[in-house]
Design a protein around this motif. Structure first.
Motif, PDB file in Angstrom:
ATOM      1  N   PHE A  53      89.529  91.325  27.869  1.00 63.45           N
ATOM      2  CA  PHE A  53      88.289  90.733  28.577  1.00 63.45           C
ATOM      3  C   PHE A  53      89.021  89.259  29.192  1.00 63.45           C
ATOM      4  O   PHE A  53      88.527  88.967  30.591  1.00 63.45           O
ATOM      5  N   GLY A  54      89.240  88.316  28.865  1.00 62.05           N
ATOM      6  CA  GLY A  54      90.163  87.237  29.356  1.00 62.05           C
ATOM      7  C   GLY A  54      90.977  87.223  30.614  1.00 62.05           C
ATOM      8  O   GLY A  54      90.734  86.832  31.528  1.00 62.05           O
ATOM      9  N   LEU A  55      91.762  88.223  30.427  1.00 62.95           N
ATOM     10  CA  LEU A  55      92.734  88.732  31.191  1.00 62.95           C
ATOM     11  C   LEU A  55      91.779  89.218  32.726  1.00 62.95           C
ATOM     12  O   LEU A  55      92.281  88.617  33.848  1.00 62.95           O
ATOM     13  N   VAL A  56      91.039  90.177  32.479  1.00 64.82           N
ATOM     14  CA  VAL A  56      90.043  90.504  33.745  1.00 64.82           C
ATOM     15  C   VAL A  56      89.483  89.510  34.215  1.00 64.82           C
ATOM     16  O   VAL A  56      89.250  89.312  35.451  1.00 64.82           O
ATOM     17  N   VAL A  57      88.663  88.519  33.518  1.00 60.76           N
ATOM     18  CA  VAL A  57      88.050  87.523  34.051  1.00 60.76           C
ATOM     19  C   VAL A  57      88.927  86.343  34.804  1.00 60.76           C
ATOM     20  O   VAL A  57      88.569  86.164  35.811  1.00 60.76           O
ATOM     21  N   MET A  58      90.017  86.258  34.066  1.00 61.35           N
ATOM     22  CA  MET A  58      91.122  85.443  34.862  1.00 61.35           C
ATOM     23  C   MET A  58      91.533  85.861  36.150  1.00 61.35           C
ATOM     24  O   MET A  58      91.802  85.175  37.093  1.00 61.35           O
ATOM     25  N   ILE A  59      91.942  87.155  36.101  1.00 58.96           N
ATOM     26  CA  ILE A  59      92.712  87.675  37.376  1.00 58.96           C
ATOM     27  C   ILE A  59      91.420  87.916  38.339  1.00 58.96           C
ATOM     28  O   ILE A  59      91.980  87.555  39.649  1.00 58.96           O
ATOM     29  N   PHE A  60      90.011  88.140  38.056  1.00 62.78           N
ATOM     30  CA  PHE A  60      89.178  87.950  38.960  1.00 62.78           C
ATOM     31  C   PHE A  60      89.031  86.764  39.766  1.00 62.78           C
ATOM     32  O   PHE A  60      89.051  86.859  41.032  1.00 62.78           O
TER      33      PHE A  60
ATOM     34  N   ILE B 275      91.448  84.332  39.834  1.00 59.33           N
ATOM     35  CA  ILE B 275      92.608  83.984  40.572  1.00 59.33           C
ATOM     36  C   ILE B 275      92.694  84.752  42.115  1.00 59.33           C
ATOM     37  O   ILE B 275      93.153  84.280  43.022  1.00 59.33           O
ATOM     38  N   VAL B 276      92.462  86.038  42.017  1.00 53.59           N
ATOM     39  CA  VAL B 276      92.449  87.075  43.134  1.00 53.59           C
ATOM     40  C   VAL B 276      91.220  86.363  44.199  1.00 53.59           C
ATOM     41  O   VAL B 276      91.533  86.187  45.243  1.00 53.59           O
ATOM     42  N   LEU B 277      90.171  86.151  43.660  1.00 52.24           N
ATOM     43  CA  LEU B 277      89.143  85.337  44.538  1.00 52.24           C
ATOM     44  C   LEU B 277      89.691  83.766  45.093  1.00 52.24           C
ATOM     45  O   LEU B 277      89.485  83.876  46.681  1.00 52.24           O
ATOM     46  N   LEU B 278      90.227  83.322  44.627  1.00 49.59           N
ATOM     47  CA  LEU B 278      90.941  82.011  45.026  1.00 49.59           C
ATOM     48  C   LEU B 278      91.910  82.219  46.020  1.00 49.59           C
ATOM     49  O   LEU B 278      92.006  81.788  47.076  1.00 49.59           O
ATOM     50  N   LEU B 279      92.775  83.367  45.669  1.00 44.90           N
ATOM     51  CA  LEU B 279      94.061  83.751  46.576  1.00 44.90           C
ATOM     52  C   LEU B 279      93.326  84.255  47.929  1.00 44.90           C
ATOM     53  O   LEU B 279      93.827  84.166  49.016  1.00 44.90           O
ATOM     54  N   ALA B 280      92.321  85.137  47.841  1.00 46.55           N
ATOM     55  CA  ALA B 280      91.824  85.620  48.802  1.00 46.55           C
ATOM     56  C   ALA B 280      91.122  84.577  49.654  1.00 46.55           C
ATOM     57  O   ALA B 280      91.312  84.774  51.186  1.00 46.55           O
ATOM     58  N   LEU B 281      90.499  83.515  49.273  1.00 41.51           N
ATOM     59  CA  LEU B 281      89.899  82.394  49.918  1.00 41.51           C
ATOM     60  C   LEU B 281      91.123  81.263  50.662  1.00 41.51           C
ATOM     61  O   LEU B 281      90.772  81.132  51.835  1.00 41.51           O
ATOM     62  N   VAL B 282      92.169  81.405  50.132  1.00 38.65           N
ATOM     63  CA  VAL B 282      93.041  80.151  50.513  1.00 38.65           C
ATOM     64  C   VAL B 282      94.377  80.788  51.229  1.00 38.65           C
ATOM     65  O   VAL B 282      95.287  79.956  51.690  1.00 38.65           O
TER      66      VAL B 282
ATOM     67  N   LEU C  97      97.013  86.912  52.014  1.00 39.84           N
ATOM     68  CA  LEU C  97      97.678  88.064  51.603  1.00 39.84           C
ATOM     69  C   LEU C  97      96.585  89.190  51.465  1.00 39.84           C
ATOM     70  O   LEU C  97      95.443  88.747  51.164  1.00 39.84           O
ATOM     71  N   SER C  98      96.957  90.274  51.580  1.00 37.37           N
ATOM     72  CA  SER C  98      96.073  91.459  51.218  1.00 37.37           C
ATOM     73  C   SER C  98      95.795  91.707  49.733  1.00 37.37           C
ATOM     74  O   SER C  98      95.949  90.915  49.140  1.00 37.37           O
ATOM     75  N   LEU C  99      94.584  92.103  49.599  1.00 42.09           N
ATOM     76  CA  LEU C  99      93.839  92.172  48.697  1.00 42.09           C
ATOM     77  C   LEU C  99      94.827  92.897  47.395  1.00 42.09           C
ATOM     78  O   LEU C  99      94.907  92.496  46.170  1.00 42.09           O
ATOM     79  N   PRO C 100      95.414  93.876  47.678  1.00 42.93           N
ATOM     80  CA  PRO C 100      96.377  94.499  46.668  1.00 42.93           C
ATOM     81  C   PRO C 100      97.715  93.568  46.364  1.00 42.93           C
ATOM     82  O   PRO C 100      97.980  93.708  45.046  1.00 42.93           O
ATOM     83  N   ILE C 101      98.083  92.972  47.284  1.00 41.25           N
ATOM     84  CA  ILE C 101      99.083  91.877  46.894  1.00 41.25           C
ATOM     85  C   ILE C 101      98.569  90.954  46.032  1.00 41.25           C
ATOM     86  O   ILE C 101      99.298  90.464  45.063  1.00 41.25           O
ATOM     87  N   THR C 102      97.213  90.250  46.149  1.00 45.41           N
ATOM     88  CA  THR C 102      96.774  89.255  45.318  1.00 45.41           C
ATOM     89  C   THR C 102      96.506  89.872  43.998  1.00 45.41           C
ATOM     90  O   THR C 102      96.625  89.004  42.974  1.00 45.41           O
TER      91      THR C 102
END
Length: 173
Positions: free
Chosen positions: A87-94, A96-103, A106-111
């Motif tokens: 559960f913690g990993l899924v929340v954390m990844i969500f 991190i991916v959101l932050l990477l997508a904003l800044v 990189l493509s979504l699969p790479i993030t």
């Protein structure tokens, strides 16, 4: 012949990376050696579906070996902890991916692949299967591993000292 040169360069680079004791040195050494030789135009080998299938089978066999001594009772013992970790990993990844997508651009699969906690080998293989930039995923994973390997011992040392000091203070009280 091109395939034999490809393998020779890969094995040589892997051996050098392993001997240098780099994190995942065999893989990184092979990857960089092949990339350098290929960029210089000495080899033109392209990986095909047959090679990718073979590597996936080898990877699956390697992972399967680790489960030989796996007991069902152990799953019951750690199931609650496993739930919270997942559960913690899924929340954390969500996040991190959101932050990477904003800044980043990189493509979504790479993030997703570069922020997921899977091993470098598996994430690179998935990136290759998805026809994404596998070297970018490997680089981001490697950077994360180096940072974790550098910072984690310091943080762990601090936590152990803090807990030991707290325990001494409780005994003194």
């Amino acid at each position: 012949m091109n395939f034999i040169v490809f393998l020779a360069v890969g094995f040589t680079g892997g051996y050098i990376g392993h001997k240098l004791k780099l994190p995942v040195g065999a893989m990184l050494g092979a990857m960089f050696a092949v990339a350098i030789v290929k960029s210089l135009g000495f080899i033109t080998f392209q990986s095909g579906t047959g090679l990718i299938f073979f590597l996936q089978v080898c990877l699956g066999a390697m992972l399967g070996v680790t489960f030989l001594n796996f007991k069902k009772e152990y799953v019951k013992k750690v199931s609650l902890a496993l739930f919270f970790i997942l559960f913690g990993l899924v929340v954390m990844i969500f996040f991190i991916v959101l932050l990477l997508a904003l800044v980043t651009d990189l493509s979504l699969p790479i993030t997703i692949l570069s922020s997921s906690p899977g091993a470098i080998y598996e994430m690179a293989m998935l990136a290759k299967m998805l026809e994404e930039d596998a070297p970018a995923v490997v680089f981001l994973h490697l950077a994360r591993v180096v940072i974790i390997m550098t910072l984690f011992p310091l943080v762990l040392h601090f936590i152990i000292r803090f807990l030991a000091k707290r325990k001494r203070n409780e005994k003194a009280s």
